[in-house]
Design an enzyme around this catalytic site. Structure first.
Site, PDB file in Angstrom:
ATOM      1  N   ASN A   9       0.868  -1.176   0.000  1.00  0.00           N
ATOM      2  CA  ASN A   9       0.000   0.000   0.000  1.00  0.00           C
ATOM      3  C   ASN A   9       0.907   1.230   0.000  1.00  0.00           C
ATOM      4  O   ASN A   9       1.484   1.576   1.017  1.00  0.00           O
ATOM      5  CB  ASN A   9      -0.887  -0.037   1.253  1.00  0.00           C
ATOM      6  CG  ASN A   9      -1.652   1.251   1.469  1.00  0.00           C
ATOM      7  OD1 ASN A   9      -1.777   2.068   0.553  1.00  0.00           O
ATOM      8  ND2 ASN A   9      -2.177   1.442   2.667  1.00  0.00           N
ATOM      9  N   TRP A  10       1.012   1.841  -1.153  1.00  0.00           N
ATOM     10  CA  TRP A  10       1.961   2.968  -1.274  1.00  0.00           C
ATOM     11  C   TRP A  10       1.437   4.259  -0.650  1.00  0.00           C
ATOM     12  O   TRP A  10       2.176   5.220  -0.536  1.00  0.00           O
ATOM     13  CB  TRP A  10       2.275   3.232  -2.755  1.00  0.00           C
ATOM     14  CG  TRP A  10       3.043   2.142  -3.416  1.00  0.00           C
ATOM     15  CD1 TRP A  10       3.496   0.977  -2.839  1.00  0.00           C
ATOM     16  CD2 TRP A  10       3.482   2.107  -4.779  1.00  0.00           C
ATOM     17  NE1 TRP A  10       4.179   0.225  -3.763  1.00  0.00           N
ATOM     18  CE2 TRP A  10       4.178   0.900  -4.960  1.00  0.00           C
ATOM     19  CE3 TRP A  10       3.332   2.975  -5.854  1.00  0.00           C
ATOM     20  CZ2 TRP A  10       4.737   0.544  -6.184  1.00  0.00           C
ATOM     21  CZ3 TRP A  10       3.887   2.628  -7.074  1.00  0.00           C
ATOM     22  CH2 TRP A  10       4.582   1.417  -7.233  1.00  0.00           C
ATOM     23  N   LYS A  11       0.162   4.280  -0.321  1.00  0.00           N
ATOM     24  CA  LYS A  11      -0.448   5.509   0.216  1.00  0.00           C
ATOM     25  C   LYS A  11      -0.198   6.660  -0.768  1.00  0.00           C
ATOM     26  O   LYS A  11      -0.169   6.428  -1.971  1.00  0.00           O
ATOM     27  CB  LYS A  11       0.073   5.787   1.634  1.00  0.00           C
ATOM     28  CG  LYS A  11      -0.035   4.531   2.517  1.00  0.00           C
ATOM     29  CD  LYS A  11       0.191   4.748   3.968  1.00  0.00           C
ATOM     30  CE  LYS A  11      -0.006   3.435   4.710  1.00  0.00           C
ATOM     31  NZ  LYS A  11       0.114   3.551   6.154  1.00  0.00           N
ATOM     32  N   HIS A  94      -9.367   1.363   4.824  1.00  0.00           N
ATOM     33  CA  HIS A  94      -8.095   1.503   5.529  1.00  0.00           C
ATOM     34  C   HIS A  94      -8.286   2.465   6.709  1.00  0.00           C
ATOM     35  O   HIS A  94      -9.087   3.410   6.616  1.00  0.00           O
ATOM     36  CB  HIS A  94      -7.021   2.031   4.566  1.00  0.00           C
ATOM     37  CG  HIS A  94      -5.655   2.012   5.179  1.00  0.00           C
ATOM     38  ND1 HIS A  94      -5.224   3.003   6.023  1.00  0.00           N
ATOM     39  CD2 HIS A  94      -4.644   1.111   5.100  1.00  0.00           C
ATOM     40  CE1 HIS A  94      -3.997   2.718   6.428  1.00  0.00           C
ATOM     41  NE2 HIS A  94      -3.616   1.572   5.888  1.00  0.00           N
ATOM     42  N   GLU A  96      -6.657   4.875   7.741  1.00  0.00           N
ATOM     43  CA  GLU A  96      -6.460   6.298   7.413  1.00  0.00           C
ATOM     44  C   GLU A  96      -7.691   6.870   6.716  1.00  0.00           C
ATOM     45  O   GLU A  96      -8.019   8.048   6.876  1.00  0.00           O
ATOM     46  CB  GLU A  96      -5.191   6.461   6.546  1.00  0.00           C
ATOM     47  CG  GLU A  96      -3.935   6.262   7.388  1.00  0.00           C
ATOM     48  CD  GLU A  96      -2.742   5.718   6.637  1.00  0.00           C
ATOM     49  OE1 GLU A  96      -2.713   5.787   5.398  1.00  0.00           O
ATOM     50  OE2 GLU A  96      -1.817   5.218   7.307  1.00  0.00           O
ATOM     51  N   GLU A 166      -5.253  -4.776  10.736  1.00  0.00           N
ATOM     52  CA  GLU A 166      -4.221  -3.761  10.929  1.00  0.00           C
ATOM     53  C   GLU A 166      -4.475  -2.989  12.217  1.00  0.00           C
ATOM     54  O   GLU A 166      -5.260  -2.024  12.226  1.00  0.00           O
ATOM     55  CB  GLU A 166      -4.222  -2.782   9.753  1.00  0.00           C
ATOM     56  CG  GLU A 166      -3.941  -3.426   8.420  1.00  0.00           C
ATOM     57  CD  GLU A 166      -3.332  -2.431   7.433  1.00  0.00           C
ATOM     58  OE1 GLU A 166      -2.262  -2.711   6.912  1.00  0.00           O
ATOM     59  OE2 GLU A 166      -3.934  -1.366   7.217  1.00  0.00           O
ATOM     60  N   GLY A 172       2.768   2.360  10.683  1.00  0.00           N
ATOM     61  CA  GLY A 172       3.716   3.458  10.483  1.00  0.00           C
ATOM     62  C   GLY A 172       4.460   3.859  11.745  1.00  0.00           C
ATOM     63  O   GLY A 172       5.097   4.909  11.794  1.00  0.00           O
ATOM     64  N   SER A 212       3.658  -2.086  10.270  1.00  0.00           N
ATOM     65  CA  SER A 212       5.113  -2.168  10.427  1.00  0.00           C
ATOM     66  C   SER A 212       5.691  -3.535  10.035  1.00  0.00           C
ATOM     67  O   SER A 212       6.617  -4.037  10.678  1.00  0.00           O
ATOM     68  CB  SER A 212       5.519  -1.781  11.843  1.00  0.00           C
ATOM     69  OG  SER A 212       5.139  -0.440  12.112  1.00  0.00           O
ATOM     70  N   GLY A 233       2.939  -1.060   4.244  1.00  0.00           N
ATOM     71  CA  GLY A 233       2.985   0.353   3.886  1.00  0.00           C
ATOM     72  C   GLY A 233       4.415   0.788   3.612  1.00  0.00           C
ATOM     73  O   GLY A 233       4.958   0.592   2.529  1.00  0.00           O
ATOM     74  N   GLY A 234       5.047   1.370   4.607  1.00  0.00           N
ATOM     75  CA  GLY A 234       6.376   1.957   4.463  1.00  0.00           C
ATOM     76  C   GLY A 234       7.396   1.052   3.783  1.00  0.00           C
ATOM     77  O   GLY A 234       8.162   1.496   2.915  1.00  0.00           O
TER      78      GLY A 234
HETATM   79  P1  PGA Z   1       3.018   0.354   7.583  1.00  0.00           P
HETATM   80  O1  PGA Z   1       1.539   0.591   7.013  1.00  0.00           O
HETATM   81  O2  PGA Z   1       3.533  -0.931   7.005  1.00  0.00           O
HETATM   82  O3  PGA Z   1       3.805   1.549   7.138  1.00  0.00           O
HETATM   83  O4  PGA Z   1       2.903   0.257   9.075  1.00  0.00           O
HETATM   84  C1  PGA Z   1       0.647  -0.478   6.838  1.00  0.00           C
HETATM   85  C2  PGA Z   1      -0.653   0.018   6.268  1.00  0.00           C
HETATM   86  O5  PGA Z   1      -1.089   1.133   6.597  1.00  0.00           O
HETATM   87  O6  PGA Z   1      -1.289  -0.680   5.447  1.00  0.00           O
END
Ligand code: PGA
Length: 248
Positions: A9-11, A94, A96, A166, A172, A212, A233-234
């Site tokens: 997930n590149w956001k 998600h 966010e 999640e 993050g 993470s 994500g990251g």
């Molecule tokens: P993260 O994000 O790996 O940076 O913790 C995961 C996500 O939001 O899907």
């Protein structure tokens, strides 16, 4: 046997040019990487340009969508448009989106139904906040999100989709849930699906852990009974790092 699924997930990261470089590099790095399914979810602008490059081992997913096919919804993108742009997957709900864009279990439910109507496979995200975990409410919160999110879907649909557990406090933050804690909640989600849709469905549905995830912890997470993949994500933003996760 559930097929492992590793999704990035590149956001709100990467221009079209950067996305294309990433996907070409990743394709080389994961060549012959086994039987896991690999999905990248770039921002909307990079989806269609990435379509040709993702015909092989890498599949394309979006990070969100509206539930209507078209209409007066300024700024939104429809499931039909995502399908045309080459998406097979779409992330729905998600944390966010829930936190910053007021998404609710009801909108998640509408979006899941729309995803199936347009032959997109949804990755539905659920998870508790730190305060909810510390209050001992993790199962209640996650059960509510699963029940309301999946309301009105058929067992066949749920069996074909992906659920991402999640925990919000792990996203993050560098703070991963322990593999046992992550697995316990994934197993709880599976039991909830058994109650709602039967054991055939719960044995088939794939449940990812997200929060993470990195090359250092992916093997341990993937070794757990109820974790079928990861939403990353990251650590999905750099091809070498994501390739290590894919090749766990
Ligand atoms: P993260 O994000 O790996 O940076 O913790 C995961 C996500 O939001 O899907």
């Amino acid at each position: 046997m559930r097929k492992p699924i590793l999704a990035g997930n590149w956001k709100m990261h990467k221009t079209v040019a950067e996305a294309l470089v990433f996907i070409s590099e990743l394709s080389k790095l994961i060549d012959g990487a086994g039987n896991a399914e690999v999905v990248v979810c770039p921002p909307f602008t990079a989806l269609y340009p990435a379509k040709e490059l993702t015909k092989g081992a890498i599949k394309l997913g979006a990070q969100n969508m509206h539930w209507e096919k078209q209409g007066a919804f300024t700024g939104e993108v429809s499931p039909l448009m995502l399908k045309e742009a080459g998406c097979e997957y779409v992330i729905i709900g998600h944390s966010e989106r829930r936190q910053f864009f007021a998404e609710t279990d009801a909108s998640v439910n509408n979006k899941l139904k729309a995803a199936f109507a347009y032959d997109l496979t949804p990755i539905m995200c659920v998870g508790e906040t730190l305060a909810e975990r510390e209050a001992g409410d993790t199962e209640t919160v996650v059960e509510g999100q699963v029940k309301q999110g999946l309301s009105g879907l058929t067992a066949k649909q749920v069996a074909a989709m992906v659920i991402a557990y999640e925990p919000i406090w792990a996203i993050g933050t560098g703070r991963t849930a322990s593999s046992d804690d992550a697995n316990a909640v994934c197993a709880f989600i599976r039991r909830t699906i058994t109650t709602l849709f039967g054991s055939g469905c719960s044995e088939a549905v794939r449940i990812q852990y997200g929060g993470s995830v990195k090359p250092e912890n992916i093997s341990e997470l993937m070794g757990k009974s109820d974790i079928d993949g990861a939403l990353v994500g990251g650590a999905s933003l750099e091809p070498g790092t994501f390739a290590k996760i894919v090749k766990y």
